[in-house]
Design a protein around this motif. Structure first.
Motif, mmCIF file in Angstrom:
data_model
loop_
_atom_site.group_PDB
_atom_site.id
_atom_site.type_symbol
_atom_site.label_atom_id
_atom_site.label_comp_id
_atom_site.label_asym_id
_atom_site.label_seq_id
_atom_site.Cartn_x
_atom_site.Cartn_y
_atom_site.Cartn_z
ATOM 1 N N LEU A 229 0.858 -1.165 0.000
ATOM 2 C CA LEU A 229 0.000 0.000 0.000
ATOM 3 C C LEU A 229 0.905 1.230 0.000
ATOM 4 C CD1 LEU A 229 -2.543 -1.258 2.642
ATOM 5 C CD2 LEU A 229 -2.945 -1.034 0.195
ATOM 6 N N GLN B 130 -0.879 -4.813 9.488
ATOM 7 C CA GLN B 130 -1.195 -5.274 10.830
ATOM 8 C C GLN B 130 -0.450 -4.419 11.840
ATOM 9 O OE1 GLN B 130 -0.544 -9.508 11.115
ATOM 10 N NE2 GLN B 130 -1.610 -9.910 9.199
ATOM 11 N N GLY C 62 -5.358 -2.171 -3.393
ATOM 12 C CA GLY C 62 -5.587 -1.475 -2.132
ATOM 13 C C GLY C 62 -7.058 -1.316 -1.809
ATOM 14 N N GLU C 63 -7.865 -1.080 -2.827
ATOM 15 C CA GLU C 63 -9.305 -0.952 -2.603
ATOM 16 C C GLU C 63 -9.894 -2.253 -2.081
ATOM 17 O OE1 GLU C 63 -11.003 0.370 -6.220
ATOM 18 O OE2 GLU C 63 -10.217 2.413 -6.062
ATOM 19 N N LEU D 208 -8.219 -4.521 -0.309
ATOM 20 C CA LEU D 208 -7.675 -4.831 1.009
ATOM 21 C C LEU D 208 -8.212 -3.913 2.093
ATOM 22 C CD1 LEU D 208 -3.911 -5.453 0.141
ATOM 23 C CD2 LEU D 208 -5.725 -7.136 0.418
ATOM 24 N N GLU D 209 -8.373 -2.617 1.763
ATOM 25 C CA GLU D 209 -8.718 -1.651 2.803
ATOM 26 C C GLU D 209 -10.090 -1.022 2.617
ATOM 27 O OE1 GLU D 209 -5.404 1.164 2.976
ATOM 28 O OE2 GLU D 209 -4.865 0.140 4.826
ATOM 29 N N GLY E 117 -9.956 4.557 2.121
ATOM 30 C CA GLY E 117 -8.551 4.921 2.286
ATOM 31 C C GLY E 117 -7.714 4.699 1.058
ATOM 32 N N ALA E 118 -8.334 4.229 -0.016
ATOM 33 C CA ALA E 118 -7.552 3.827 -1.174
ATOM 34 C C ALA E 118 -6.895 4.999 -1.873
ATOM 35 C CB ALA E 118 -8.427 3.067 -2.161
ATOM 36 N N SER F 43 -4.193 -9.375 2.837
ATOM 37 C CA SER F 43 -4.396 -8.736 4.144
ATOM 38 C C SER F 43 -3.907 -7.296 4.143
ATOM 39 C CB SER F 43 -3.664 -9.525 5.237
ATOM 40 O OG SER F 43 -2.276 -9.551 4.959
ATOM 41 N N PRO F 44 -4.590 -6.428 4.907
ATOM 42 C CA PRO F 44 -4.130 -5.046 5.080
ATOM 43 C C PRO F 44 -2.967 -5.002 6.076
ATOM 44 C CG PRO F 44 -6.085 -5.418 6.397
ATOM 45 C CD PRO F 44 -5.859 -6.690 5.622
#
Length: 443
Positions: free
Chosen positions: A179, A306, A246-247, A249-250, A254-255, A303-304
């Motif tokens: 990201l 951690q 990114g879209e 995952l999050e 926030g993308a 996964s985003p």
């Protein structure tokens, strides 16, 4: 090695992170090492090279160090290497041996990559007359069964028929999806030091090219290196590529955020292509070597970020990183090899190798190999290389087979000449200089 009764102890850890801090100490095997060896902690953050050397001298005076293992951001390797070589302390250094801060865009910094290596090699040579020491680089591919098999095939044709390599075409896809904000995270794979993907796992593949070429030079006496393509982090972040996964995952909220990254990071290379023309003494063209590296290719990431990553409790993990490459090698009309790999990092790797030889020179024109669990299942692994280095530091004998698979600084001349030339070309590209080529002598 402790379990086998070998008298080894970690006396000190030099790292900006306190190893005794709760989150880090809980991570095995570090926690066990801290309990058994109780090493001292040296924090180098904010210290000059001279101050780091003084701090290491104090530790060395209190309890002499026999060896150091250097595995930090590559722009800091030289600080520890200079200290070790000048004191005759054995050093095991991660790749690339020498790099320099801001080498991606500052021609002066890029030139230091070459000069620091040459100075270090000269200092190491002089040191052998005082207190001999080893400076080893644990390049796992030089010890790996798959790469060694290809090396033997190349060497055999050159030995029997004097046919040199005429082309190597290597394409590496890293799948190292991040990201945008994650490019600001530190550790050895960060971009904040003004160097990018070339300073990381690329060195392994540059070394393979140099190794294979050295086995079958044929009539080649020089390389003419050029840089036809480079894409920097700032270029990449201006596209929508960083937002597509990114879209997922999050979420879309926030993308679209753009991180505040320092200029040095935005100038660092993400993708690049290098050409090296094989030339004879009269500059006749004998062939071409190409190395193409694309960082943001297919990723297995789901996964985003951690919290343990963002808090720095463990080194940043490249979630979903891939290990993919195709290497195509020709020795004129006599031999062709193709090696390929397409795996998720952390899984058992498979490397496929196929070789064809002209039927006039072989009773077995075609042969294929599939190396299952190709890294961990190799006869000699990085663990064996590390153990061998520690035994050498203790002045113990190691087997000739194991010793032949350890790479030392003096074995890295051609690999580092390519690596440093690449950075000089990348920096010239950024500085707006006219396109140029770098000449590397092979003899």
């Amino acid at each position: 090695m402790k379990k086998e009764g070998f008298p080894v102890r970690v006396g000190a850890i030099c790292d900006p992170r306190d190893p005794y801090r709760g989150g880090l100490a809980a991570v095995a095997p570090l926690g066990k090492l801290l309990r058994l060896d109780q090493p001292q902690w040296l924090d180098p953050a904010g210290l000059s090279a001279d101050a780091v050397h003084q701090a290491l001298d104090a530790l060395h005076a209190e309890q002499p160090l026999d060896a150091v293992i250097i595995a930090c951001s590559p722009v800091h390797h030289i600080v520890y290497l200079q200290w070790a070589v000048r004191r005759g302390v054995h050093a095991l250094c991660d790749k690339p041996v020498v790099c320099a801060e801001n080498a991606s865009w500052d021609p002066g910094a890029a030139l230091r990559v070459e000069r620091h290596f040459d100075d270090l090699l000269g200092e190491l040579t002089r040191q052998q007359e005082k207190k001999p020491c080893h400076l080893a680089v644990p390049l796992r591919r030089r010890a790996n069964d798959a790469y060694l098999t290809a090396a033997r095939e190349i060497e055999a044709v050159h030995h029997n028929h004097k046919q040199g390599i005429t082309s190597i075409n290597l394409i590496k896809n890293a799948g190292m999806y991040r990201l945008p904000a994650e490019y600001g995270l530190g550790d050895a794979h960060g971009y904040s030091s003004g160097v990018g993907s070339l300073a990381f796992s690329s060195y392994h593949f540059i070394d393979v090219i140099a190794w294979y070429l050295s086995l079958a030079l044929g009539q080649a006496t020089q390389l003419a290196v050029t840089n036809p393509y480079v894409r920097r982090l700032g270029d990449y972040l201006q596209t929508n590529e960083s937002e597509v996964l990114g879209e997922l995952l999050e979420g879309r909220e926030g993308a679209g955020e753009r991180p505040e990254l320092p200029p040095a990071a935005l100038r660092a290379e993400v993708d690049f292509v290098f050409h090296a023309e094989l030339l004879d003494e009269d500059e006749r063209k004998l062939g071409l070597l190409t190395y193409s590296c694309f960082n943001n290719t297919y990723s297995h990431r789901t996964s985003p970020p951690q919290k343990v990553d963002l808090d720095g409790l463990i080194p940043f993990r490249e979630k979903g990183r891939m290990s993919q490459f195709v290497m195509d090698i020709n020795q004129g009309s006599l031999q062709h090899l193709v090696m390929s790999k397409n795996d998720v990092v952390g899984e058992n790797y498979q490397i496929a190798l196929r070789r064809r030889r002209n039927p006039c020179i072989s009773d077995e024109p075609s042969r294929s190999w599939l190396f299952e669990n190709a890294h961990a299942g190799s006869d000699i692994t990085p663990r064996h290389l590390t153990q061998a280095f520690i035994k050498l530091a203790a002045r113990e004998e190691i087997s000739p087979d194991l010793g032949s698979r350890l790479s030392f600084l003096e074995n890295q001349r051609l690999s580092h000449a390519l690596f440093s030339s690449f950075y000089q070309l990348i920096a010239t590209n950024y500085a707006g200089g006219s396109p140029e080529r770098r000449i590397i002598r092979l003899t």
